[in-house]
Design a protein around this motif. Structure first.
Motif, PDB file in Angstrom:
ATOM      1  N   ARG A  98       5.745 -10.105   3.909  1.00 30.51           N
ATOM      2  CA  ARG A  98       4.146  -9.727   4.753  1.00 30.51           C
ATOM      3  C   ARG A  98       3.396  -8.505   4.332  1.00 30.51           C
ATOM      4  O   ARG A  98       4.511  -7.745   3.483  1.00 30.51           O
ATOM      5  CB  ARG A  98       4.074  -9.499   6.296  1.00 30.51           C
ATOM      6  N   PRO A  99       2.292  -8.205   4.563  1.00 28.62           N
ATOM      7  CA  PRO A  99       1.649  -7.046   3.571  1.00 28.62           C
ATOM      8  C   PRO A  99       2.674  -5.818   4.045  1.00 28.62           C
ATOM      9  O   PRO A  99       3.515  -5.364   5.366  1.00 28.62           O
ATOM     10  CB  PRO A  99       1.024  -6.705   4.076  1.00 28.62           C
ATOM     11  N   VAL A 100       2.959  -4.742   2.981  1.00 26.53           N
ATOM     12  CA  VAL A 100       3.550  -3.618   3.358  1.00 26.53           C
ATOM     13  C   VAL A 100       3.113  -1.630   2.864  1.00 26.53           C
ATOM     14  O   VAL A 100       2.117  -1.977   2.106  1.00 26.53           O
ATOM     15  CB  VAL A 100       5.273  -3.440   2.192  1.00 26.53           C
ATOM     16  N   LEU A 101       3.210  -1.051   4.189  1.00 24.98           N
ATOM     17  CA  LEU A 101       2.475   0.506   4.110  1.00 24.98           C
ATOM     18  C   LEU A 101       3.898   0.888   3.761  1.00 24.98           C
ATOM     19  O   LEU A 101       4.232   1.506   4.480  1.00 24.98           O
ATOM     20  CB  LEU A 101       1.751   0.513   4.903  1.00 24.98           C
ATOM     21  N   LEU A 102       3.767   1.704   3.189  1.00 22.50           N
ATOM     22  CA  LEU A 102       4.348   3.181   2.493  1.00 22.50           C
ATOM     23  C   LEU A 102       4.051   3.905   2.359  1.00 22.50           C
ATOM     24  O   LEU A 102       2.939   4.665   1.384  1.00 22.50           O
ATOM     25  CB  LEU A 102       5.284   2.803   1.659  1.00 22.50           C
TER      26      LEU A 102
ATOM     27  N   TRP B 140       0.680  -1.227  -0.075  1.00 24.59           N
ATOM     28  CA  TRP B 140      -0.384  -0.409  -0.021  1.00 24.59           C
ATOM     29  C   TRP B 140       0.780   0.797  -0.285  1.00 24.59           C
ATOM     30  O   TRP B 140       2.088   1.577   0.999  1.00 24.59           O
ATOM     31  CB  TRP B 140      -0.772  -0.299   1.793  1.00 24.59           C
ATOM     32  N   LEU B 141       1.044   1.918  -0.920  1.00 21.10           N
ATOM     33  CA  LEU B 141       0.568   3.100  -0.642  1.00 21.10           C
ATOM     34  C   LEU B 141       0.181   4.579  -0.852  1.00 21.10           C
ATOM     35  O   LEU B 141      -0.657   4.597  -1.064  1.00 21.10           O
ATOM     36  CB  LEU B 141       1.574   4.114  -1.989  1.00 21.10           C
ATOM     37  N   VAL B 142       0.868   5.955   0.276  1.00 12.85           N
ATOM     38  CA  VAL B 142      -0.198   6.425   0.668  1.00 12.85           C
ATOM     39  C   VAL B 142       0.725   7.972   0.980  1.00 12.85           C
ATOM     40  O   VAL B 142       1.770   7.789   1.299  1.00 12.85           O
ATOM     41  CB  VAL B 142      -1.230   5.750   1.699  1.00 12.85           C
ATOM     42  N   ARG B 143      -0.282   9.520   0.541  1.00  9.01           N
ATOM     43  CA  ARG B 143       0.801  10.077   0.431  1.00  9.01           C
ATOM     44  C   ARG B 143       0.690  10.662   1.847  1.00  9.01           C
ATOM     45  O   ARG B 143      -0.829  10.042   2.450  1.00  9.01           O
ATOM     46  CB  ARG B 143      -0.225  10.944  -0.546  1.00  9.01           C
ATOM     47  N   ALA B 144       1.083  10.862   2.711  1.00  2.00           N
ATOM     48  CA  ALA B 144       1.549  12.022   3.964  1.00  2.00           C
ATOM     49  C   ALA B 144      -0.307  12.930   3.491  1.00  2.00           C
ATOM     50  O   ALA B 144       0.120  13.324   2.744  1.00  2.00           O
ATOM     51  CB  ALA B 144       2.623  12.842   4.828  1.00  2.00           C
ATOM     52  N   GLY B 145      -1.001  12.650   5.225  1.00  2.00           N
ATOM     53  CA  GLY B 145      -1.914  13.981   5.284  1.00  2.00           C
ATOM     54  C   GLY B 145      -1.697  15.168   5.330  1.00  2.00           C
ATOM     55  O   GLY B 145      -0.589  15.710   5.705  1.00  2.00           O
TER      56      GLY B 145
ATOM     57  N   PRO C 219       1.906  -8.622  11.603  1.00  2.00           N
ATOM     58  CA  PRO C 219       2.456  -7.057  11.395  1.00  2.00           C
ATOM     59  C   PRO C 219       2.282  -6.401  10.787  1.00  2.00           C
ATOM     60  O   PRO C 219       3.188  -7.397   9.396  1.00  2.00           O
ATOM     61  CB  PRO C 219       3.199  -6.541  12.967  1.00  2.00           C
ATOM     62  N   THR C 220       1.551  -5.888   9.924  1.00  2.00           N
ATOM     63  CA  THR C 220       2.310  -4.707   8.465  1.00  2.00           C
ATOM     64  C   THR C 220       3.326  -4.104   8.832  1.00  2.00           C
ATOM     65  O   THR C 220       3.378  -3.472   9.737  1.00  2.00           O
ATOM     66  CB  THR C 220       1.436  -4.139   8.358  1.00  2.00           C
ATOM     67  N   GLN C 221       4.147  -4.337   7.614  1.00  2.00           N
ATOM     68  CA  GLN C 221       5.730  -3.583   7.997  1.00  2.00           C
ATOM     69  C   GLN C 221       5.251  -2.184   7.245  1.00  2.00           C
ATOM     70  O   GLN C 221       4.604  -1.641   6.210  1.00  2.00           O
ATOM     71  CB  GLN C 221       6.418  -4.279   6.957  1.00  2.00           C
ATOM     72  N   VAL C 222       5.216  -1.592   8.021  1.00  2.00           N
ATOM     73  CA  VAL C 222       5.089   0.134   7.630  1.00  2.00           C
ATOM     74  C   VAL C 222       6.774   0.938   7.814  1.00  2.00           C
ATOM     75  O   VAL C 222       7.231   0.550   9.109  1.00  2.00           O
ATOM     76  CB  VAL C 222       4.048   0.680   8.758  1.00  2.00           C
ATOM     77  N   LEU C 223       6.608   1.925   6.694  1.00  2.00           N
ATOM     78  CA  LEU C 223       7.802   2.532   6.848  1.00  2.00           C
ATOM     79  C   LEU C 223       6.976   3.898   6.630  1.00  2.00           C
ATOM     80  O   LEU C 223       5.855   4.044   5.506  1.00  2.00           O
ATOM     81  CB  LEU C 223       8.160   2.177   5.972  1.00  2.00           C
TER      82      LEU C 223
ATOM     83  N   ARG D  89       2.223   2.130  16.317  1.00  2.00           N
ATOM     84  CA  ARG D  89       3.097   2.927  17.028  1.00  2.00           C
ATOM     85  C   ARG D  89       4.479   2.149  16.696  1.00  2.00           C
ATOM     86  O   ARG D  89       5.736   2.369  17.012  1.00  2.00           O
ATOM     87  CB  ARG D  89       3.178   3.284  18.062  1.00  2.00           C
ATOM     88  N   ASP D  90       4.129   0.777  15.828  1.00  2.00           N
ATOM     89  CA  ASP D  90       5.611   0.935  15.875  1.00  2.00           C
ATOM     90  C   ASP D  90       5.670   0.067  13.554  1.00  2.00           C
ATOM     91  O   ASP D  90       6.055  -0.670  13.057  1.00  2.00           O
ATOM     92  CB  ASP D  90       5.657  -1.266  16.118  1.00  2.00           C
TER      93      ASP D  90
END
Length: 661
Positions: free
Chosen positions: A501-505, A346-351, A401-405, A421-422
């Motif tokens: 595993r799922p990844v969020l950037l 998943w790719l998301v622009r910062a809020g 856990p989803t890997q969040v960067l 928070r991780d």
């Protein structure tokens, strides 16, 4: 001991040094097989230095030990020509002696101890003007999967790359109904063998012509299963009269895992034109017969054939031989990372920043999330909770856990505040450095779906004209180019490819443009035009063929978390009960999110939580319940990036904000 009298400490030191001298003398007289014949030669100078000090003067022992550490030892005499040359260099002061255990500091002299292997490395290390990556392997071993991965990645890295599939040349020369059957691959079928040889030669010629026209890498996707066929490729490349020096690297796909092999064969019969009009059982039987015919003459790549990379079972092991240069630095990590597992990215622009809810006001690098940004962060948490739950249920595995960067920008960190928070912050995901361009009107945040190129043209027409000539490599004055950003993103991309595993950037528009260009196969020269919508999740799903499926999911409005009113104390109960120097981590999470943390722990990791519904309109909202004031000190770094609520009424819930764009 520090509490011992000074006289006692001195006596203890002298006793230790005395025992050391005894040990050194014993070593000097030892000529056992364990010590070796060279040991006394090294120890005796130390013994002489140690004895010079005497029992009352420990400085001799200290000097001896320093002598040992620094390695000032006499050079062993040798009549060999190499050692004499090295002795002359050492006596002239050009080589400084070093201790054995610190590693030799002798400089290797040209022509001395130069092995045949090192000579071969010197020949292969300089970058060639073009490279032929020749695939090797039996059918259904994943050669095309590896070829597509390499083609996509090398193109993204800015290396002009093209794949030449010999099977396509064969089908164009002979109809697949004939050339796709197993008897066409029988070595006794001389006419079919000649047709296959002609297809291989034609593909190689086109590959070399492509390199001669400016291509960097040509991928020859074929079985190349015999040593004779591979020698033909090397000879043709060496004899080609082009404008540069071309090299050959073999990439062998080896697969012995029955499960992986069965999946590869099933994918081949479902998608290859050779089996279009055959049932699955018939196609599988014909393919297995073809594999047996190839296996009868198959020869694995040997060291003597030159540089090669071997990939085992598409993920388990990599073997490389004589692969040097810049290209290997990028290729090998990718090939170690790639696998056939399916997981969403998943790719998301910062809020949206505090200074720019819906208007083109100035936005700086330290901007915090606005109300709209917080609402979007809540919607992102809900979206990921649903998608992650669905993914783990589909694959039938225990949720991880989803890997969040995220980037290091406060808005990016705060955008995952309700997710977990991780997470990992990395400056590699920071937006492109525009140098002196954009100050005051394009700092970090962009108001549209693409960067403000038109405004840049109006404000900096001279630079814009130069930049448009090469948007990929032209650097902003004092800043970066898109190619510079690609170089720092390479490690992140390899990590995403490696993840199981799922990844969020969560990043910014210039960085996400480059990621989308990779996943969608957009030419990297056109990445600057890629549209990245706000408040939208870009979902990437890897396919079994080595590609990706791309989809966009606009985030729905979600109510803000429950907040405190004017009669509520400025410190929530969790804040009051926690020590000032060790605040409870849960105090950093809004109360509604904290109540549901356990429900999402499997999908997002420790500390993730749902948001819950808050009050609707008209509340005199001051700040989210559970968030500390700045005077209390931030309980977590993400909380700093969430803007405090206004003191007056009018802060609306997510349902009343209307469309998030």
């Amino acid at each position: 001991s520090a509490a011992a009298p000074a006289s006692g400490r001195a006596a203890g030191a002298e006793g230790s040094l005395a025992r050391g001298r005894v040990v050194l003398r014993e070593l000097a007289g030892t000529r056992t097989a364990h010590c070796g014949r060279g040991r006394p030669r090294l120890i005796r100078p130390l013994v002489r230095a140690a004895g010079a000090g005497g029992a009352a003067q420990p400085r001799g022992m200290e000097a001896a030990m320093q002598h040992l550490v620094e390695g000032h030892l006499p050079l062993r005499h040798s009549n060999s020509r190499d050692d004499i040359a090295l002795s002359e260099l050492r006596s002239s002061g050009k080589i400084v002696a070093d201790g054995y255990y610190s590693g030799s500091s002798e400089v290797q002299v040209q022509g001395l101890n130069l092995t045949r292997a090192h000579s071969e490395r010197e020949r292969l290390t300089p970058d060639a003007s073009g490279i032929v990556l020749a695939l090797v392997g039996l059918p259904a071993r994943g050669k095309s999967f590896v070829s597509r991965k390499l083609e996509r990645f090398l193109q993204w890295r800015g290396h002009p790359t093209r794949m030449f599939n010999v099977g396509k040349y064969r089908r164009e020369a002979v109809a697949p109904e004939e050339s796709g059957r197993s008897d066409f691959f029988d070595q006794e079928n001389t006419s079919a063998l000649a047709a296959r040889e002609a297809a291989a030669v034609a593909a190689l010629k086109d590959a070399l012509d492509y390199l001669n026209r400016g291509g960097r890498v040509a991928i020859l996707d074929a079985t190349n299963s015999t040593k004779a066929r591979r020698k033909l490729i090397v000879d043709q490349v060496q004899q080609y009269r082009g404008c540069g020096r071309f090299a050959v690297v073999f990439v062998e796909a080896i697969c012995d895992d029955p499960e992986v092999l069965e999946a590869n064969m099933l994918g081949k019969v479902r998608n290859s034109p050779d089996f279009e009009r055959m049932s699955i059982p018939e196609a599988m039987a014909d393919l297995k017969d073809r594999i047996e015919k190839y296996a009868a003459v198959y020869e694995t790549v040997q060291d003597s054939e030159g540089p090669y990379i071997k990939v085992f079972d598409l993920s388990s092991k990599i073997m490389a031989n004589h692969c040097y240069g810049r290209l290997a630095k990028s290729m090998l990590p990718l090939m170690m990372a790639m696998h056939i597992g399916a997981r969403p990215v998943w790719l998301v622009r910062a809020g949206t920043g505090q200074g720019n809810p819906q208007s083109p006001d100035k936005s700086d690098r330290l901007s915090k999330l606005s109300d709209l940004g917080r609402t979007s962060a809540l919607a992102l948490s809900e979206f990921l909770r649903q998608r992650a739950t669905k993914y783990w249920a589909t694959v039938g595995k225990t949720p991880e856990p989803t890997q969040v960067l995220t980037s290091t920008m406060p808005r990016a960190r705060a955008s995952v505040y309700y997710v977990t928070r991780d997470h990992e912050q990395t400056s590699a995901l920071n937006p492109i450095d525009k140098g002196t361009i954009g100050a005051g009107w394009w700092d970090v945040e962009c108001h549209g779906d693409t960067p403000p190129w038109q405004e840049m043209q109006q404000r900096h027409p001279v630079f814009y004209a130069k930049w448009r000539q090469d948007p990929l490599r032209r650097r902003f004055p004092g800043g970066e180019s898109y190619m510079d950003v690609i170089q720092r993103l390479e490690g992140v991309l390899v990590e995403v490819e490696m993840s199981t595993r799922p990844v969020l950037l969560v990043s910014h528009i210039s960085v996400l443009q480059l990621f989308v260009a990779y996943f969608k196969g957009v030419p990297i020269e056109d990445a600057w035009q890629v549209s990245i919508p706000k408040n939208t999740v870009l979902e990437i799903s890897p396919t079994s063929g080595g590609g990706f499926l791309y989809s966009e999911h606009p985030l729905s409005a979600v109510p803000l978390p429950e907040t405190s009113d004017a009669s509520t104390s400025s410190r929530c109960p969790s804040d009051a009960s926690a020590p000032d120097d060790d605040a409870d981590e849960d105090a950093a999470v809004p109360a509604a999110a904290s109540r549901n943390a356990g429900a999402q722990e499997g999908a997002f990791g420790s500390g993730a939580g749902a948001h819950g519904a808050g009050p609707h309109c008209g509340a005199d909202v001051r700040r989210p319940r559970g968030l500390k004031r700045s005077s209390d000190g931030p309980p977590a770094h993400e909380a700093e990036a969430i803007a405090p609520m206004p003191k007056k009424a009018g802060n609306r819930c997510g349902a009343c904000l209307g469309r998030l764009d």
